[in-house]
Design an enzyme around this catalytic site. Structure first.
Site: not given
Ligand code: DX5
Ligand code: ZN
Length: 230
Positions: A20, A45, A47, A49, A78, A80, A149, A155, A157, A187, A189, A209
């Protein structure tokens, strides 16, 4: 005969790691794409937003189009955003290969799927951790990918939500009973430990990510996720 989106997904062996970009250095995004390619990860990936659907704002089609010019990676977007129905063309025009929208934000899933697939690209639906997996059932025939998800979107992390493997199992059972085989993406953690738990319940595409971009050795991190997902 397989659909264009099915043909698209065939060149890459499963499991797939989709790093990501949200966890990369936004001042050096071209370098980030090179790190992904050098690590052997076939997807990136993206993201998107909008600050409304989720409480964070990232980037949109112009930036994706600029990255597209210098990368052959599979662009895994992705979205959002509040209004995917009104803006999905933007992401096709920007060169995305898979476009995943949230079921919670969609007005007409089938119309979006048709549009994306007519362009030879893959269409996915995403579910937040508190959305009912069963709500996907009616849409399975038009999906190339399902994104479950494993954190609340917004976010990178965050910590993996531990009931995700149970939700993946439910999704897998739904797909089997419907006779459908969309790619199953997870997706949030994801690391080698959580990837193994998800792979055991059918996950095939692993978004990473922080586990990728914050690793000392991203190529090794990618290899470790693949190894534990096998
Ligand atoms: C969260 C995103 C994820 C995020 C994953 O809204 O959709 O793609 O970047 O990041 P990690 O792998 O650090 O949880
Ligand atoms: Zn994502």
């Amino acid at each position: 005969m397989s659909s264009p989106a099915q043909q698209l997904k065939q060149p890459h062996q499963l499991p797939i790691v989709s790093p990501s970009l949200l966890s990369a250095d936004f001042g050096n995004l071209h370098d980030a794409l090179s790190v992904v390619a050098a690590a052997g990860a076939p997807w990136i990936h993206l993201d998107v937003m909008d600050g409304h659907f989720v409480p964070n704002l990232t980037f949109g089609p112009p930036l994706i189009a600029a990255l597209r010019e210098s990368s052959d990676l599979v662009f895994d977007a992705h979205l959002m955003v509040d209004n995917p129905d009104d803006t999905i063309d933007w992401y096709l025009d920007a060169g995305c290969d898979y476009i995943t929208v949230h079921l919670e934000s969609s007005r007409d899933v089938r119309a979006m799927a048709q549009k994306v697939q007519a362009a030879g690209k893959g269409f996915g639906l995403a579910l937040k951790p508190d959305a009912a997996v069963a709500d996907l059932a009616q849409y399975l025939p038009c999906l190339d990918m399902v994104l479950l998800m494993s954190v609340f979107p917004g976010f990178s992390g965050q910590s993996f939500i531990t009931d995700t493997p149970d939700r993946l199992k439910e999704l897998q059972e739904l797909c089997v009973s419907a006779g459908r085989t969309p790619l199953i993406q997870v997706d949030g953690g994801i690391n080698p430990q959580t990837a193994a738990l998800c792979a055991a319940q059918g996950a095939q595409v692993f978004v990473a990510g922080n586990a990728f971009f914050k690793a000392e050795n991203p190529a090794q991190a990618c290899a470790d996720i693949i190894a534990s997902a096998r």
